[in-house]
Design a protein around this motif. Structure first.
Motif, PDB file in Angstrom:
ATOM      1  N   LEU A 184       0.813  -1.101   0.075  1.00 31.41           N
ATOM      2  CA  LEU A 184      -0.050  -0.070  -0.110  1.00 31.41           C
ATOM      3  C   LEU A 184       0.818   1.029   0.219  1.00 31.41           C
ATOM      4  CD1 LEU A 184      -2.805  -1.151   2.369  1.00 31.41           C
ATOM      5  CD2 LEU A 184      -3.080  -0.391   0.080  1.00 31.41           C
ATOM      6  N   ARG A 185       1.800   1.212   0.691  1.00 39.33           N
ATOM      7  CA  ARG A 185       2.903   2.398   0.559  1.00 39.33           C
ATOM      8  C   ARG A 185       3.542   2.575  -0.528  1.00 39.33           C
ATOM      9  NH1 ARG A 185       6.054   3.783   5.574  1.00 39.33           N
ATOM     10  NH2 ARG A 185       7.176   4.839   4.043  1.00 39.33           N
ATOM     11  N   ALA A 186       3.729   1.287  -1.369  1.00 38.06           N
ATOM     12  CA  ALA A 186       4.319   1.559  -2.594  1.00 38.06           C
ATOM     13  C   ALA A 186       3.483   2.237  -3.528  1.00 38.06           C
ATOM     14  CB  ALA A 186       5.049   0.170  -2.835  1.00 38.06           C
ATOM     15  N   LEU A 187       2.182   1.626  -3.363  1.00 39.20           N
ATOM     16  CA  LEU A 187       1.178   1.933  -4.543  1.00 39.20           C
ATOM     17  C   LEU A 187       0.860   3.629  -4.197  1.00 39.20           C
ATOM     18  CD1 LEU A 187      -0.968   1.394  -6.748  1.00 39.20           C
ATOM     19  CD2 LEU A 187      -2.453   0.655  -4.829  1.00 39.20           C
ATOM     20  N   ARG A 188       0.889   4.173  -3.029  1.00 37.19           N
ATOM     21  CA  ARG A 188       0.496   5.336  -2.725  1.00 37.19           C
ATOM     22  C   ARG A 188       1.295   6.341  -3.142  1.00 37.19           C
ATOM     23  NH1 ARG A 188      -1.915   3.370   2.934  1.00 37.19           N
ATOM     24  NH2 ARG A 188      -4.085   3.148   2.028  1.00 37.19           N
ATOM     25  N   ALA A 189       2.708   5.723  -2.811  1.00 33.97           N
ATOM     26  CA  ALA A 189       3.980   6.748  -3.226  1.00 33.97           C
ATOM     27  C   ALA A 189       4.182   6.808  -4.648  1.00 33.97           C
ATOM     28  CB  ALA A 189       5.195   6.258  -2.655  1.00 33.97           C
ATOM     29  N   THR A 190       3.833   5.652  -5.434  1.00 34.31           N
ATOM     30  CA  THR A 190       4.051   5.574  -6.707  1.00 34.31           C
ATOM     31  C   THR A 190       2.817   6.565  -7.411  1.00 34.31           C
ATOM     32  OG1 THR A 190       4.873   3.620  -7.056  1.00 34.31           O
ATOM     33  CG2 THR A 190       3.862   4.323  -8.958  1.00 34.31           C
ATOM     34  N   ARG A 191       1.679   6.563  -6.964  1.00 36.46           N
ATOM     35  CA  ARG A 191       0.656   7.205  -7.525  1.00 36.46           C
ATOM     36  C   ARG A 191       1.047   8.786  -7.149  1.00 36.46           C
ATOM     37  NH1 ARG A 191      -5.434   7.956  -4.627  1.00 36.46           N
ATOM     38  NH2 ARG A 191      -6.051   9.605  -6.035  1.00 36.46           N
ATOM     39  N   LYS A 192       1.225   9.149  -5.855  1.00 33.51           N
ATOM     40  CA  LYS A 192       1.459  10.549  -5.634  1.00 33.51           C
ATOM     41  C   LYS A 192       2.668  11.070  -6.458  1.00 33.51           C
ATOM     42  CE  LYS A 192       2.995  13.269  -1.868  1.00 33.51           C
ATOM     43  NZ  LYS A 192       3.163  13.570  -0.421  1.00 33.51           N
ATOM     44  N   GLN A 193       3.960  10.461  -6.607  1.00 33.93           N
ATOM     45  CA  GLN A 193       5.225  10.883  -7.265  1.00 33.93           C
ATOM     46  C   GLN A 193       4.802  10.923  -8.847  1.00 33.93           C
ATOM     47  OE1 GLN A 193       8.167   8.356  -5.880  1.00 33.93           O
ATOM     48  NE2 GLN A 193       8.437   9.272  -3.848  1.00 33.93           N
ATOM     49  N   ASN A 194       4.607   9.727  -9.311  1.00 37.23           N
ATOM     50  CA  ASN A 194       4.565   9.790 -10.923  1.00 37.23           C
ATOM     51  C   ASN A 194       3.205  10.536 -11.316  1.00 37.23           C
ATOM     52  OD1 ASN A 194       6.847   8.115 -10.948  1.00 37.23           O
ATOM     53  ND2 ASN A 194       5.890   6.400 -10.315  1.00 37.23           N
ATOM     54  N   LEU A 195       2.125  10.354 -10.888  1.00 38.03           N
ATOM     55  CA  LEU A 195       0.987  10.977 -11.562  1.00 38.03           C
ATOM     56  C   LEU A 195       1.138  12.393 -11.278  1.00 38.03           C
ATOM     57  CD1 LEU A 195      -2.316   8.501 -10.913  1.00 38.03           C
ATOM     58  CD2 LEU A 195      -0.556   8.832 -12.608  1.00 38.03           C
ATOM     59  N   TYR A 196       1.645  12.943 -10.017  1.00 35.19           N
ATOM     60  CA  TYR A 196       1.769  14.327  -9.796  1.00 35.19           C
ATOM     61  C   TYR A 196       2.918  14.955 -10.815  1.00 35.19           C
ATOM     62  CZ  TYR A 196       3.326  18.671  -7.896  1.00 35.19           C
ATOM     63  OH  TYR A 196       3.848  20.049  -7.650  1.00 35.19           O
ATOM     64  N   ALA A 197       3.865  14.091 -11.250  1.00 32.84           N
ATOM     65  CA  ALA A 197       4.693  14.492 -12.341  1.00 32.84           C
ATOM     66  C   ALA A 197       4.310  14.639 -13.677  1.00 32.84           C
ATOM     67  CB  ALA A 197       6.225  13.446 -12.275  1.00 32.84           C
ATOM     68  N   ILE A 198       3.463  13.706 -14.075  1.00 31.97           N
ATOM     69  CA  ILE A 198       2.823  13.695 -15.315  1.00 31.97           C
ATOM     70  C   ILE A 198       1.682  15.106 -15.206  1.00 31.97           C
ATOM     71  CG2 ILE A 198       0.976  12.765 -16.431  1.00 31.97           C
ATOM     72  CD1 ILE A 198       1.944   9.767 -15.606  1.00 31.97           C
ATOM     73  N   ALA A 199       1.132  15.155 -14.351  1.00 30.22           N
ATOM     74  CA  ALA A 199       0.092  16.162 -14.254  1.00 30.22           C
ATOM     75  C   ALA A 199       0.926  17.673 -14.172  1.00 30.22           C
ATOM     76  CB  ALA A 199      -0.658  16.274 -13.072  1.00 30.22           C
ATOM     77  N   ALA A 200       2.018  17.683 -13.579  1.00 25.73           N
ATOM     78  CA  ALA A 200       2.579  18.941 -13.324  1.00 25.73           C
ATOM     79  C   ALA A 200       3.531  19.338 -14.634  1.00 25.73           C
ATOM     80  CB  ALA A 200       3.560  18.780 -12.183  1.00 25.73           C
ATOM     81  N   ALA A 201       3.684  18.450 -15.381  1.00 24.74           N
ATOM     82  CA  ALA A 201       4.748  18.724 -16.627  1.00 24.74           C
ATOM     83  C   ALA A 201       4.170  19.562 -17.608  1.00 24.74           C
ATOM     84  CB  ALA A 201       4.894  17.302 -17.344  1.00 24.74           C
ATOM     85  N   ASP A 202       5.108  20.399 -18.572  1.00 19.70           N
ATOM     86  CA  ASP A 202       4.620  21.345 -19.273  1.00 19.70           C
ATOM     87  C   ASP A 202       3.609  20.646 -20.469  1.00 19.70           C
ATOM     88  OD1 ASP A 202       6.123  23.309 -18.024  1.00 19.70           O
ATOM     89  OD2 ASP A 202       7.811  22.955 -19.532  1.00 19.70           O
ATOM     90  N   ASP A 203       4.001  19.385 -20.780  1.00 16.35           N
ATOM     91  CA  ASP A 203       3.109  18.672 -21.723  1.00 16.35           C
ATOM     92  C   ASP A 203       2.587  17.449 -20.899  1.00 16.35           C
ATOM     93  OD1 ASP A 203       2.009  17.467 -23.834  1.00 16.35           O
ATOM     94  OD2 ASP A 203       3.501  18.020 -25.233  1.00 16.35           O
ATOM     95  N   PRO A 204       1.770  17.415 -20.369  1.00 17.03           N
ATOM     96  CA  PRO A 204       1.307  16.025 -19.547  1.00 17.03           C
ATOM     97  C   PRO A 204       1.068  15.019 -20.483  1.00 17.03           C
ATOM     98  CG  PRO A 204      -0.212  17.879 -18.701  1.00 17.03           C
ATOM     99  CD  PRO A 204       0.963  18.336 -19.851  1.00 17.03           C
ATOM    100  N   LEU A 205       0.609  15.106 -21.559  1.00 15.51           N
ATOM    101  CA  LEU A 205       0.146  14.067 -22.604  1.00 15.51           C
ATOM    102  C   LEU A 205       1.576  13.475 -22.992  1.00 15.51           C
ATOM    103  CD1 LEU A 205      -2.917  15.257 -24.552  1.00 15.51           C
ATOM    104  CD2 LEU A 205      -2.638  13.519 -22.802  1.00 15.51           C
TER     105      LEU A 205
END
Length: 165
Positions: free
Chosen positions: A56-77
């Motif tokens: 669960l910690r791994a799933l939450r950390a992965t979600r937080k770090q990776n999805l945040y990085a995608i959403a915060a990128a200049d070009d998320p797509l």
């Protein structure tokens, strides 16, 4: 008095996430975690409580770090496109494994997966129907994991090509 922790907790969580993404929760034993992560069994239990706690910690950390990085990128797509066509185990793989393997059986995992899907839907909404676009991209990612060359299909959906990277 307890001994001080001799491992980097964030690094252990990240390594566990990759192991779970590669093999799935059920196929990873505590012995696998101890051997792969280089952390003593007692330390794993003391820090994470159980294999499920670490998962669960791994799933939450992965979600937080990776999805945040995608959403915060200049070009998320563009970042999402790169994650979809990646040849290695990447940021979407633990999410996919969790959805397939544990999502129906574990309410906490289901909540994390559902939340992550909603975040991806918001990113892919610019493609039209965010839910449909997310489902299509995740399906393409599954095909990539099976060894299929998916760059063209992912590029058609997102408007990207491998040369755009």
């Amino acid at each position: 008095m307890a001994r001080p922790r001799t491992f980097d907790e964030a690094a252990v969580v990240e390594a566990a996430a990759k192991l779970f993404a590669r093999r799935g929760f059920d196929a990873v034993s505590i012995d696998d975690l101890v051997g792969e992560l280089g952390v003593h069994r007692h330390s794993l239990y003391r820090t994470f409580g159980s294999k499920r706690g670490l998962y669960l910690r791994a799933l939450r950390a992965t979600r937080k770090q990776n999805l945040y990085a995608i959403a915060a990128a200049d070009d998320p797509l563009e970042v999402l496109y790169a994650a979809v066509i990646s040849e290695g185990i990447g940021s979407l793989d633990l999410l996919l494994m969790a959805a397939i393997e544990q999502g129906a059986a574990d309410p906490e995992v289901a909540a994390e997966v559902t939340g992550a899907f909603a975040e991806l839907d918001a990113i892919t909404a610019s493609l039209g129907n965010g839910t449909l676009s997310t489902a299509t991209l995740l399906g393409i990612r599954l095909r990539a994991r099976a060894g299929d060359d998916v760059a063209r299909a992912a590029g058609e959906l997102t408007g990207r090509t491998q040369t755009d990277q």
